[in-house]
Write an enzyme that holds these catalytic residues in place. Structure first.
Site, short mmCIF file in Angstrom:
data_model
loop_
_atom_site.label_atom_id
_atom_site.label_comp_id
_atom_site.label_asym_id
_atom_site.label_seq_id
_atom_site.Cartn_x
_atom_site.Cartn_y
_atom_site.Cartn_z
CG HIS A 1 -2.02 -1.05 1.08
ND1 HIS A 1 -2.88 -1.37 2.10
CD2 HIS A 1 -2.37 -1.86 0.05
CE1 HIS A 1 -3.71 -2.35 1.70
NE2 HIS A 1 -3.41 -2.65 0.47
CB CYS B 1 6.12 15.82 -10.29
SG CYS B 1 7.17 14.76 -11.31
CB THR C 1 -4.50 -7.56 8.15
OG1 THR C 1 -5.31 -6.97 7.14
CG2 THR C 1 -4.27 -9.01 7.85
CB CYS D 1 4.40 12.50 -11.10
SG CYS D 1 3.56 13.64 -12.22
CD GLU E 1 -11.59 -8.05 18.72
OE1 GLU E 1 -12.58 -8.80 18.67
OE2 GLU E 1 -11.28 -7.37 19.71
P1 NAD Z 1 -7.41 -2.42 9.96
O1 NAD Z 1 -7.35 -1.13 10.66
O2 NAD Z 1 -8.51 -2.70 9.01
O3 NAD Z 1 -7.42 -3.64 11.00
C1 NAD Z 1 -6.49 -3.74 12.01
C2 NAD Z 1 -6.51 -5.15 12.58
O4 NAD Z 1 -5.51 -5.22 13.58
C3 NAD Z 1 -7.84 -5.56 13.23
O5 NAD Z 1 -8.22 -6.84 12.76
C4 NAD Z 1 -7.51 -5.61 14.74
O6 NAD Z 1 -8.26 -6.58 15.42
C5 NAD Z 1 -6.03 -5.96 14.69
N1 NAD Z 1 -5.26 -5.57 15.88
C6 NAD Z 1 -5.48 -4.54 16.73
N2 NAD Z 1 -4.54 -4.54 17.70
C7 NAD Z 1 -3.70 -5.57 17.44
C8 NAD Z 1 -2.52 -6.09 18.07
N3 NAD Z 1 -2.01 -5.54 19.17
N4 NAD Z 1 -1.90 -7.17 17.50
C9 NAD Z 1 -2.40 -7.75 16.39
N5 NAD Z 1 -3.51 -7.31 15.76
C10 NAD Z 1 -4.15 -6.23 16.27
O7 NAD Z 1 -6.01 -2.54 9.22
P2 NAD Z 1 -5.62 -3.25 7.88
O8 NAD Z 1 -6.33 -4.55 7.77
O9 NAD Z 1 -4.14 -3.24 7.83
O10 NAD Z 1 -6.18 -2.36 6.67
C11 NAD Z 1 -6.52 -1.02 6.64
C12 NAD Z 1 -5.71 -0.15 5.71
O11 NAD Z 1 -5.25 0.91 6.49
C13 NAD Z 1 -4.47 -0.70 5.09
O12 NAD Z 1 -4.60 -0.44 3.74
C14 NAD Z 1 -3.29 0.13 5.60
O13 NAD Z 1 -2.51 0.56 4.52
C15 NAD Z 1 -3.92 1.31 6.23
N6 NAD Z 1 -3.39 1.71 7.56
C16 NAD Z 1 -2.06 1.64 7.81
C17 NAD Z 1 -1.57 2.00 9.04
C18 NAD Z 1 -0.09 1.91 9.28
O14 NAD Z 1 0.69 2.03 8.34
N7 NAD Z 1 0.35 1.67 10.52
C19 NAD Z 1 -2.43 2.42 10.05
C20 NAD Z 1 -3.79 2.52 9.75
C21 NAD Z 1 -4.26 2.14 8.50
#
Ligand code: NAD
Length: 272
Positions: free
Chosen positions: A127, A169, A212, A135, A239
């Site tokens: 991602h 860019c 995730t 750009c 979860e």
């Molecule tokens: P999500 O926010 O949809 O889900 C997060 C998951 O992490 C949930 O299933 C939750 O139960 C779990 N979780 C929470 N605490 C945890 C822990 N301590 N250990 C393990 N699991 C835990 O995130 P996603 O599925 O990665 O997708 C959402 C999108 O958001 C992605 O495309 C990502 O690029 C982006 N995102 C990235 C970041 C980052 O870079 N840190 C932060 C927020 C969102």
């Protein structure tokens, strides 16, 4: 961890199997970076509150580029203040143990896996990365580091005119955009390692899925491809989620809990 799960992991190590680790926002939650599911995800523009699924779109960037950059620079600040945690360290150790039989596919844009020490050529940031830009009219596929003078923002802090001018860019002078995959865009190989990720999945002997929710497309395809080819699937998450169901259906395991503690335990098993 269940003894059957430990035994299955040991079996992969003994067979010199390939490990693919797939991570999401949950692994960085223990570093203080909010996931998209919590209330911290909302962003106010004018009188309206937007969800991340609305902010993180090319459509929003096209109509409100300054607001979208401001949101990303705020999130950049959150990411830069964060430090890799025990979960990230464990994934680095897994790369050390498996060497060229290791690949990491991450949905996280925070760069914490690379800062922890995973190697760039074995880390697919599917991602993108919040510290990079490119750009917005695709004059080049090249990705650039954010200019030094562009600073992370506090909530509600505005972009300066000088920053706006710098967010262009370097090749053609058009507006630059964050190098991230938005919800209304498609994966590709050049920017997001789409084909390489699927190839890694079909060749995996073990797929370890961490933190995730399974709401995005490529990660689900990675899980299904690995399961169909008979890989051992292990899902780590506090979860139940679509991956935990997929793991259990395919004879794998759901390790319910936080990433830091469970991955550290796994490293101890891998070391034997
Ligand atoms: P999500 O926010 O949809 O889900 C997060 C998951 O992490 C949930 O299933 C939750 O139960 C779990 N979780 C929470 N605490 C945890 C822990 N301590 N250990 C393990 N699991 C835990 O995130 P996603 O599925 O990665 O997708 C959402 C999108 O958001 C992605 O495309 C990502 O690029 C982006 N995102 C990235 C970041 C980052 O870079 N840190 C932060 C927020 C969102």
């Amino acid at each position: 961890m269940k003894s059957e799960c430990e035994e299955a992991i040991r079996n992969v190590v003994e067979r010199q199997g390939r490990l693919v680790v797939l991570t999401g926002a949950g692994i960085s939650a223990e570093s203080g970076i909010p996931t998209f599911r919590g209330p911290e995800g909302y962003w106010t523009v004018g009188a309206r509150e937007y969800r991340p699924e609305e902010m993180a779109t090319f459509a929003m960037f096209s109509s409100e580029p300054r607001e979208v950059w401001q949101w990303y620079l705020y999130r950049l600040g959150v990411c830069m203040k964060a430090e890799p945690n025990a979960g990230h360290e464990a994934v680095v150790e897994m790369e050390r143990i498996f060497g060229d039989r290791f690949l990491l596919i991450t949905q996280n844009v925070d760069g914490l896996h690379l800062r922890a020490g995973n190697s760039p050529d074995r880390t697919f940031q599917i991602h993108g990365n919040i510290s990079w830009m490119r750009c917005s009219v695709d004059c080049t596929g090249e990705v650039f580091a954010l200019p030094d003078m562009v600073r992370p923002k506090a909530k509600d802090e505005l972009l300066t005119g000088a920053e706006e001018s710098a967010l262009t860019c370097p090749r053609c002078g058009s507006r630059s955009r964050p190098h991230v995959l938005w919800f209304d865009e498609c994966y590709d190989e050049a920017h997001y390692r789409f084909n390489s990720s699927l190839e890694a999945a079909v060749n995996a002997d073990m797929l370890l899925i961490v933190g995730t929710s399974g709401a995005t497309n490529l990660p689900m395809q990675v899980g299904s491809a690995a399961a169909q080819r008979g890989a051992l699937l292990i899902d780590v998450n506090p979860e139940p989620n679509p991956f935990s169901a997929m793991a259990e259906r395919s004879g794998g395991f759901f390790c319910q809990g936080g990433a830091g503690a469970i991955l550290s335990e796994m490293v101890a098993i891998l070391r034997g």
